[in-house]
Structures are given as structure tokens and as C-alpha cells.
Design an enzyme around this catalytic site. Sequence first.
Site, PDB file in Angstrom:
ATOM      1  N   CYS A 141       0.841  -1.240  -0.093  1.00  0.00           N
ATOM      2  CA  CYS A 141      -0.002  -0.061  -0.090  1.00  0.00           C
ATOM      3  C   CYS A 141       0.674   1.348   0.153  1.00  0.00           C
ATOM      4  CB  CYS A 141      -0.964  -0.175   1.210  1.00  0.00           C
ATOM      5  SG  CYS A 141      -2.456   1.038   0.999  1.00  0.00           S
ATOM      6  N   HIS A 175      -3.667  -5.465   0.968  1.00  0.00           N
ATOM      7  CA  HIS A 175      -3.045  -5.968   2.217  1.00  0.00           C
ATOM      8  C   HIS A 175      -2.904  -7.287   2.500  1.00  0.00           C
ATOM      9  CE1 HIS A 175      -2.480  -1.844   3.628  1.00  0.00           C
ATOM     10  NE2 HIS A 175      -3.417  -1.332   2.972  1.00  0.00           N
ATOM     11  N   GLU A 220      -1.150  -8.786   4.694  1.00  0.00           N
ATOM     12  CA  GLU A 220      -1.015  -8.816   6.014  1.00  0.00           C
ATOM     13  C   GLU A 220      -2.315  -8.890   6.913  1.00  0.00           C
ATOM     14  OE1 GLU A 220      -0.770  -6.266   4.578  1.00  0.00           O
ATOM     15  OE2 GLU A 220      -0.878  -4.389   5.872  1.00  0.00           O
TER      16      GLU A 220
END
Lengths: 80, 225
Positions: free
Chosen positions: B87, B201, B203
Site C-alpha cells: 500500500c 493488504h 497482512e
Amino acid sequence: MIKAIVNISLKKGVLDSQGKAVHHALDSLHFEGVDDVRVGKQIVLQLDTKDKEKAKKDVTQMCEDLLANTVIEDYEIKLV
Amino acid sequence: MTKVSIVQFPGTNCEYDTQHAFDGLGASTELVWHKSETIPSDTDLLVIAGGFSYGDYLRSGAIARFSPVMKAVEEYASKGGNILGICNGFQVLTEAGLLPGALKRNEHLHFISKYHNLKVINNDNTFLQNLNHDDIVNIPIAHHDGNYFIDADGLKELEKNDQILLKYTDASGSIKNPNGSVESIAGICNKQKNIFGLMPHPERAMELLLGSDDGVKMLQGFTKK
């Protein structure tokens, strides 16, 4: 003292979504005869020099390094 | 054990999620403050995490790229070290010239925050080695400036060198472009395939309980067996 005015806009050929939205809004307000709208930003720098040539050179470097992203943006420098 | 170092700028806000994700995969993690002029010498992967470094002032990532730590990041990159920009991290890497192209304001000008399907375009790289070509993953996106731009010549280069990692699609794998990105591109890597950047994302997709664990296979590409 020299004032440098830097105008930064998206390059021709890079779609300017904000310009398009503003154009659309102008249309809906019935403003006629607007062919195109580009939205950019202006950065005004007060320079501690009287040397116009040096000012131009310095500000150009600032644009290349930081103020503009030359992948997508053009810049224009005016000294006043 | 894989050592993951995570860069932290003022305004970074995904560093702890990233740390949690890699801890969960058995890696050892360390945060690196942006004023540091070095990164840990045993780093196997350097992550530039998401967030809003320097408030996204001027352009997303434009100011962060001049942070003291970035010299060390560039040196690490030039030695072939693995770097992942997620990002805002992707934006920092393009601003720094470590990845080609740029991230513009989303085409419809909205901040987009939702799950999105992505299709794996190239898996011949460390990052996506555990996935198959054409696999679909469901990963959150959360960005205002995720509209990937690259000129026609640059795009040809990306395609020629298998540098396009992921594209935005629907669940069946048909192109569905949320932000106006050229060719619906969600993530790329450099020609040498050691620097990776993506807007989604992974994660945030590590546990099914929280919606998706499709990020596990992605990030596992960087952790040692």
C-alpha cells in the site's frame, strides 16, 4: 527576494479524474463552452536570492527531486 | 529463522499488523524507525508497511522516500535483498524509483476499503511462489491513491519480463477494476524480482475468522521452510 510559483499538473495523456469530475460539475451547473478542465496544484516558494538564473536552476532541481513526480506530472516555473 | 525488518515512518499504521502476520508465520520481526541509517544486517525481507507516511502530503510516499533509512533501503535493494512494499509502501517504492510507474488518485476519487479478488498473473518469483498462475485470492484493499499508472512502453516491459504480479478481478477471474489502474494492475515487481509492491493488504488476510487467510500463502513466499 524572488518568489517562485510552481504549477504542477498531470501530463497530457494521463487521465485527470479530478479535472473530469469538476468538468462534469460545471456541466451540471449549466456553464457552457468549457472544453476541458485540468486540476493541478500550485506551490509558492520565497527564495532568499536576487539571482534569477540561480533561482530557476534551484527550483527546477526541487521539482525534479521532490515537488513533481515526473512519471505522471509536468511542472511550470514562474519567477516574480 | 527468517528475519523480517519493517520500516516505520511517521504516519505508518500497518507495521504492527505486518509484524503480527510474520510472527504468526514463524519469522522473527523487528521494527526499523525511519531515522535509522542502517537496517539489521541479518534482514531476509524488508517490508515497507502501509499507512499514511508524512500525512501523504504533496503525494503519497513523496516525502518518506527522502527519510534517512531510505539510503540503506536502496543499498539493500541494489545488493539483491528482498523488499515488499504494501500500500503506502508500494507508493514509497515508486516515488523512490525502485519500482516503475506511479500511483494516482483513484479514478472515481473515493477512498476504497473492502475485500477484493485478485488474480495471480506471475508466480515465478519469491513472493507468489506458493500460488499458481490464475489463482484467485481475496485480500482487503484500503487506499485513496491506488490507481497504478505506467506509460505504454513501461507496460510492455512489465509484460515482457513477467513483472505483473496481480490484477484486480471478480471471483471468477474476470477483470474488475476498482480504481482505474492501467490493465487493472494491483501489484508488480522489478525486473530483478527482488522488489515487490502491491496496493492490497495480505497482512490483513491471515485468519479465516477475520474474513480471509489468503494472505498466508502470499507472505509465506518470504519465510524459510
